[in-house]
Each structure stands twice: as structure tokens, then as C-alpha cells.
Design a protein around this motif. Structure first.
Motif, short mmCIF file in Angstrom:
data_model
loop_
_atom_site.label_atom_id
_atom_site.label_comp_id
_atom_site.label_asym_id
_atom_site.label_seq_id
_atom_site.Cartn_x
_atom_site.Cartn_y
_atom_site.Cartn_z
N LEU A 214 33.06 -78.00 -6.92
CA LEU A 214 32.22 -79.08 -6.45
C LEU A 214 31.18 -78.49 -5.51
O LEU A 214 31.52 -77.74 -4.59
CB LEU A 214 33.05 -80.14 -5.74
N TYR A 215 29.92 -78.87 -5.71
CA TYR A 215 28.81 -78.21 -5.03
C TYR A 215 28.87 -78.39 -3.51
O TYR A 215 28.87 -77.41 -2.76
CB TYR A 215 27.47 -78.74 -5.56
N PHE A 216 28.90 -79.63 -3.05
CA PHE A 216 28.80 -79.86 -1.61
C PHE A 216 30.03 -79.37 -0.83
O PHE A 216 29.88 -78.80 0.25
CB PHE A 216 28.51 -81.33 -1.32
N PRO A 217 31.26 -79.56 -1.32
CA PRO A 217 32.39 -78.94 -0.62
C PRO A 217 32.27 -77.42 -0.55
O PRO A 217 32.58 -76.81 0.48
CB PRO A 217 33.60 -79.36 -1.46
N ALA A 218 31.78 -76.79 -1.64
CA ALA A 218 31.60 -75.34 -1.61
C ALA A 218 30.53 -74.94 -0.61
O ALA A 218 30.67 -73.94 0.12
CB ALA A 218 31.22 -74.83 -3.02
N LEU A 219 29.45 -75.72 -0.55
CA LEU A 219 28.38 -75.42 0.41
C LEU A 219 28.89 -75.58 1.84
O LEU A 219 28.61 -74.75 2.71
CB LEU A 219 27.20 -76.37 0.16
N TYR A 220 29.66 -76.65 2.08
CA TYR A 220 30.20 -76.90 3.43
C TYR A 220 31.12 -75.77 3.87
O TYR A 220 31.01 -75.26 4.99
CB TYR A 220 30.94 -78.23 3.44
N VAL A 221 32.03 -75.37 2.98
CA VAL A 221 32.97 -74.31 3.31
C VAL A 221 32.24 -72.99 3.58
O VAL A 221 32.56 -72.26 4.51
CB VAL A 221 34.00 -74.13 2.17
N THR A 222 31.22 -72.71 2.78
CA THR A 222 30.48 -71.46 2.92
C THR A 222 29.67 -71.43 4.20
O THR A 222 29.70 -70.44 4.96
CB THR A 222 29.54 -71.25 1.71
N VAL A 223 28.96 -72.52 4.47
CA VAL A 223 28.03 -72.54 5.61
C VAL A 223 28.76 -72.80 6.94
O VAL A 223 28.52 -72.11 7.94
CB VAL A 223 26.94 -73.60 5.39
N VAL A 224 29.66 -73.78 6.93
CA VAL A 224 30.26 -74.22 8.19
C VAL A 224 31.56 -73.49 8.50
O VAL A 224 31.72 -72.90 9.57
CB VAL A 224 30.51 -75.74 8.15
N VAL A 225 32.52 -73.52 7.55
CA VAL A 225 33.84 -72.97 7.84
C VAL A 225 33.84 -71.45 7.77
O VAL A 225 34.17 -70.77 8.73
CB VAL A 225 34.90 -73.55 6.87
N ARG A 226 33.44 -70.92 6.62
CA ARG A 226 33.38 -69.46 6.49
C ARG A 226 32.32 -68.88 7.41
O ARG A 226 32.49 -67.80 7.98
CB ARG A 226 33.07 -69.08 5.04
N GLY A 227 31.21 -69.61 7.57
CA GLY A 227 30.16 -69.16 8.48
C GLY A 227 30.61 -69.10 9.93
O GLY A 227 30.02 -68.37 10.74
N GLY A 228 31.66 -69.85 10.24
CA GLY A 228 32.22 -69.81 11.59
C GLY A 228 33.33 -68.80 11.74
O GLY A 228 34.08 -68.83 12.71
N SER A 229 33.45 -67.90 10.74
CA SER A 229 34.45 -66.81 10.76
C SER A 229 35.88 -67.34 10.83
O SER A 229 36.74 -66.75 11.48
CB SER A 229 34.18 -65.85 11.93
N LYS A 230 36.13 -68.46 10.17
CA LYS A 230 37.46 -69.03 10.15
C LYS A 230 38.34 -68.34 9.11
O LYS A 230 37.84 -67.76 8.14
CB LYS A 230 37.40 -70.53 9.83
N ALA A 231 39.64 -68.38 9.34
CA ALA A 231 40.59 -67.73 8.44
C ALA A 231 40.75 -68.51 7.14
O ALA A 231 40.35 -69.67 7.03
CB ALA A 231 41.94 -67.58 9.13
#
Length: 407
Positions: free
Chosen positions: A27-44
Motif C-alpha cells: 500500500l502506497y501511503f503506509p509504505a511512504l509513512y513508514v519510510t519517511v516517518v518511522v524509518r526516517g526516525g531511525s526506529k527499530a
């Protein structure tokens, strides 16, 4: 929609998670959110997994209520109060409650079973992620005027306000179900290689299992740190064990990679324990096919496709279930309980040696991999603190009652 969370391994070794539909398409927006916000915040990786679990529940609610959040947001609409309240109630249900089930004929007088609910803390965490994600999604789909930003922030604040209150006053302390030394001694006896009480028959597996429990018991390291150990992390001349951080290791084929959550450190070990590790490596591990492809200490001994590979988290969980199958007295045995048991024994030993509380916290924080100022020590020291508090209050009562007898 038939959504599921799928984990992938990139060529670089990085573990990543995606929310995919029934056809395996992310799904596009969940993938974008995880990439930009969660992974971008160096989360595990586990943080990403929990976030996607909450977003999956959001899309399950969307299907249940026959609404299209993305289309509504694109048209300039946001969630209304009654929708937010319905979302709050839905988020309290277990994700398993809406799984397809076989239809059965039931009596009209039968009561409708209530869906399983989750804990208050999980409910709180879900709504926190959902509020953040919906704010992110609305910002992506609507023009960024000041009025739009205000409306989006109002929606996010309303969702956050619906989160349940979390109180520690009525929660049962984890230390109330603890592992006594006598219980752990009985477990060591049952798991002794070659013994009749072992739940597994393969001798190499018996040696491995007994050694894993021994290391967890005497070092207090986490499950992930145990499964992340390599042979090179054991210094057999200095009798030390090193906990090393190896996130996203390219050569580790385990999809859910065990990692060290805390800081790197070197822990002294008894020569007898070092000898047991040495014997396992030379006499048991070395005879397993495929172990030369990696350096991980604990491997799968059972014949099959995974033979010789590093022991997985699922494989370790199977071992824990085997312990529980021995008898009901071992139901409370798990890796984190052993960590609590280590901290309890550490506290008692420090008291016996007359170590000051400040020095004890410094030493404990190093051995556990915590920052000295983290305050985590109190969580693992609660059982010992309770016992000391009980001694203190009984001493006061004894003094008062004896004084009353004299008068």
C-alpha cells in the motif's frame, strides 16, 4: 482487503516491513509513512512492525465501516467526531476478531460473543500511531493552507484525546511471578545433556539448550543478544563474553534478525562456563553441516532445510514451549524472566558485599547495557526493593510491639 504485514530483506541486509494487499502489492501511503516517518526516525524493526499493525487495524476499520479514508481526505473531508469514536472502539478489538470463520447454525437464544479486546497499553499505542498516520495522510492529500493545517491538527488532537488513560496503580508487578533459585536449579537438572528428563532427544540440541539457559541465567543478557552471539564474541583466554550490535547483517539469513537492543559491553564469565561453550563449539556445533558459512554460536541441529543455520527467534520460542511442556512448575520460565532473576540475585550479592546504591546502579547499568542515567534499573530491582521494604516495616512493627509489651 486481505491486508498483511510482510517482512523483506534488502541486498544490503536491512530488514524492512511493508503492508501489502491480498495480491502482495504494498500500500502506497503506509509504505511512504513508514519510510519517511518511522524509518526516517531511525526506529527499530519492531517499532515499524507495531506501527504497521496499527495502520492495518485502521484499514480494517475502514472496510468494516464502508468508508474510504484516502478518497475522503482527497476531497477535503476529514474524520468527524462520530467516526473518531467508532474508530476508538474498533481499535480496542483484537485483530483476530474479524478473521473469516465458518458459518454455523445457532439457536436464536444464543448470546452473541464479544470480540476479544487488547490491553489498555496496546490500545493507547495503536491510537497514537493512527493519529499520527492520519495527520500525515491528510497533509499529503490536502492543500497546505493554514486553515487546512488547523483542521488536520484538530482531528489529530481529537483522536489523541480518545486514548485510554494508563494507570500503573492497579497493574500487577512483573516481579510477583518470579523464578526462584531452586526452580532454576531443577530446570538445570532436567536439561542436563544425556538426562532422561530432557524434552529433546538429539544430544547436540540438549547441550545447546542447557548452555543457552546457563548463559541467560548467569549473565542476564536478552534473548536477542543471546541469539546474536558469534563464536568470536567469546574470548576463551580472557574468559569474557562480548555483546555486539550487528543490525542488518548481510550474512544473517534470518528474516527476523535477533539484535542487541542495549549498548555493547564485555561481560566476564566463569572459566567453567567458558569451558562449556568451548566444548559445545568443538564437540557439537562443529559436526553440524553448514555452520562454517557463518559464525553464530547457537545453531539448528535438527536435520532439514534449516540445519546448521543460526537459531531463529521462532526456534528459541519452540525451546521455551518445550520447557513449559515438562511440567506446570516451569510455566513462568522465559528469557526475560531469567533476566529479572539475574537482577534479583545481583541485588542480593551487592547487599552482601556492602556496595553503595549509587555504585550498584553504575555496575548494573553497565552489565545490562543501559545508560547510567536511564533509570531502568528500578524496573528489574523491584522484587528486591519490596523484600527490603518488608524487612524495614517489620522491624519498625517489632520495635513498637516489644515496646508495648514492656509497658
Amino acid at each position: 482487503m486481505g491486508l498483511s504485514v510482510r517482512q523483506v530483506i534488502f541486498d544490503s541486509g536491512e530488514r524492512y516491513l511493508l503492508l501489502v494487499d491480498g495480491g502482495g502489492m504494498p500500500l502506497y501511503f503506509p509504505a511512504l509513512y513508514v519510510t519517511v516517518v518511522v524509518r526516517g526516525g531511525s526506529k527499530a524493526v519492531n517499532t515499524i512492525r507495531n506501527a504497521l499493525g496499527a495502520i492495518k487495524a485502521l484499514y480494517d476499520w475502514q472496510d468494516d465501516c464502508k468508508v474510504d479514508i484516502e478518497s475522503s481526505f482527497a476531497c477535503g473531508d476529514l474524520l468527524e467526531a462520530h467516526q473518531i469514536h467508532a474508530l476508538r472502539d474498533f481499535m480496542q478489538c483484537s485483530l483476530e476478531h474479524n478473521a473469516p470463520t465458518e458459518k454455523k447454525v445457532v439457536s436464536i437464544t444464543a448470546r452473541k460473543s464479544k470480540p476479544r479486546t487488547i490491553s489498555t497499553r496496546v490500545h493507547y499505542a495503536r491510537l497514537t500511531v493512527v493519529a499520527d498516520y492520519l495527520g500525515f495522510l491528510a497533509a499529503q492529500l490536502q492543500q497546505g493552507s493554514e486553515e487546512t493545517k488547523r483542521r488536520i491538527q484538530s482531528m489529530v488532537s481529537t483522536i489523541r484525546a480518545c486514548r485510554p488513560r494508563i494507570s500503573n496503580r492497579s497493574q500487577k508487578d512483573r516481579d510477583e511471578i518470579h523464578l526462584d533459585v531452586e526452580l532454576l536449579d531443577r530446570l538445570d537438572e532436567v536439561l542436563k545433556p544425556g538426562g532422561k528428563g530432557s524434552p529433546v532427544k538429539n544430544y547436540g540440541t540438549q547441550v545447546r539448550n542447557a548452555l543457552m539457559i546457563a548463559i541467560l541465567r548467569v549473565t542476564g543478557i536478552r534473548r536477542g543478544e543471546l541469539l546474536n552471539l558469534k563464536v568470536e564474541d567469546i574470548d576463551f583466554s580472557a574468559n569474557t563474553l562480548s555483546v555486539v550490535r550487528r543490525p542488518d547483517t548481510k550474512g544473517d539469513l534470518r528474516t527476523s534478525q535477533p539484535v542487541a537492543k542495549t549498548r555493547q559491553r564485555t561481560i566476564p564469565i566463569n572459566p567453567l562456563l567458558a569451558e562449556r561453550i568451548h566444548d559445545y563449539v568443538l564437540k557439537c556445533r562443529s559436526s553440524v553441516p553448514g555452520v562454517k558459512r557463518h559464525g553464530y554460536l547457537f545453531v539448528t541441529h535438527k536435520a532439514g532445510p534449516s540445519c546448521g543455520r543460526p537459531l531463529s527467534i521462532a526456534g528459541f520460542a519452540k525451546f521455551m514451549r518445550e520447557i513449559k511442556s515438562i511440567g506446570p512448575e516451569f510455566n513462568s520460565v522465559h528469557a526475560h524472566a531469567l533476566r529479572h532473576a539475574w537482577n534479583y540475585m545481583f541485588s542480593k550479592k551487592q547487599d552482601e558485599n556492602g556496595v553503595t546504591p549509587e555504585r550498584e546502579q553504575q555496575v548494573r547499568s553497565y552489565l545490562m547495557g543501559w545508560l547510567p542515567t536511564s533509570g531502568t534499573a528500578s524496573t528489574y530491582n523491584k522484587r528486591h526493593i519490596k523484600e527490603e521494604a518488608a524487612k524495614a516495616v517489620l522491624g519498625l512493627q517489632d520495635h513498637y510491639l516489644k515496646k508495648g509489651d514492656k509497658t
